[in-house]
Design an enzyme around this catalytic site. Structure first.
Site, PDB file in Angstrom:
ATOM      1  N   CYS A 173     -60.306  -5.946  31.174  1.00 36.10           N
ATOM      2  CA  CYS A 173     -61.597  -5.411  30.737  1.00 36.10           C
ATOM      3  C   CYS A 173     -61.957  -5.941  29.351  1.00 36.10           C
ATOM      4  O   CYS A 173     -61.267  -5.652  28.371  1.00 36.10           O
ATOM      5  CB  CYS A 173     -61.516  -3.885  30.738  1.00 36.10           C
ATOM      6  N   CYS A 225     -62.812  -3.173  26.899  1.00 30.91           N
ATOM      7  CA  CYS A 225     -61.586  -2.491  26.448  1.00 30.91           C
ATOM      8  C   CYS A 225     -60.951  -3.266  25.296  1.00 30.91           C
ATOM      9  O   CYS A 225     -60.470  -2.673  24.329  1.00 30.91           O
ATOM     10  CB  CYS A 225     -60.591  -2.343  27.592  1.00 30.91           C
TER      11      CYS A 225
END
Length: 159
Positions: free
Chosen positions: A74, A77
């Site tokens: 991600c 993230c």
């Protein structure tokens, strides 16, 4: 009259993407006000997380934590990692990152559909949910409002 097929399809795709994002956020926000599930307590009591805790959580009543669910692939993230590290320095033993890949059952129980998803927990209750990239200033402001009795560690450089 020009052919409007391509613009119409693009418009429909944009609407579907926006609807999908709205559903992810709406579903995540539905967790607010709920008690943290037993699975989260078990995740904290696992050896990997418990080794980092000065005072392991025996029950929900003293659980004032920030839990970030992320995924290894991600991009958002990865952008949130420095923000979470900064908050972890200010609030030691209160910030935890859990991978949705390693904690699939917990992510399903909490109905997490997107990463990063950050849960702000006060006394074992989920008081706020953040989905996606959230600015440091907003997170710090919400932490100060939610945890007024917990003083952050001052990390400003000494003059």
């Amino acid at each position: 009259m020009p052919d409007m097929t391509v613009p119409a399809v693009l418009f429909a795709l944009v609407l579907l993407i926006l609807l999908g994002q709205w559903l992810v956020v709406r579903r995540a926000k539905s967790m607010q006000g709920q008690a943290v599930p037993d699975e989260l307590l078990r995740a904290f009591q696992s050896t990997q997380v418990a080794d980092h805790l000065a005072h392991p959580f025996e029950d929900r009543s003293g659980m004032n934590v920030l839990v970030a669910f992320d995924a290894p692939n991600c991009g958002a993230c990865r952008k949130m990692a420095p923000v979470l590290d900064m908050i972890a320095k200010r609030y030691p033993d209160r910030v935890f990152r859990l991978s949705v890949m390693e904690h699939r059952a917990l992510a399903q129980t909490l109905r997490i559909m997107g990463t990063p998803t950050i849960l702000l927990v006060r006394n074992g209750q989920i008081v706020e949910v953040f989905v996606g990239i959230t600015p440091l200033s907003r997170l710090l402001q919400r932490l100060q409002l939610s945890w007024p009795e917990i003083m952050p560690v001052d990390i400003s450089p000494a003059s």
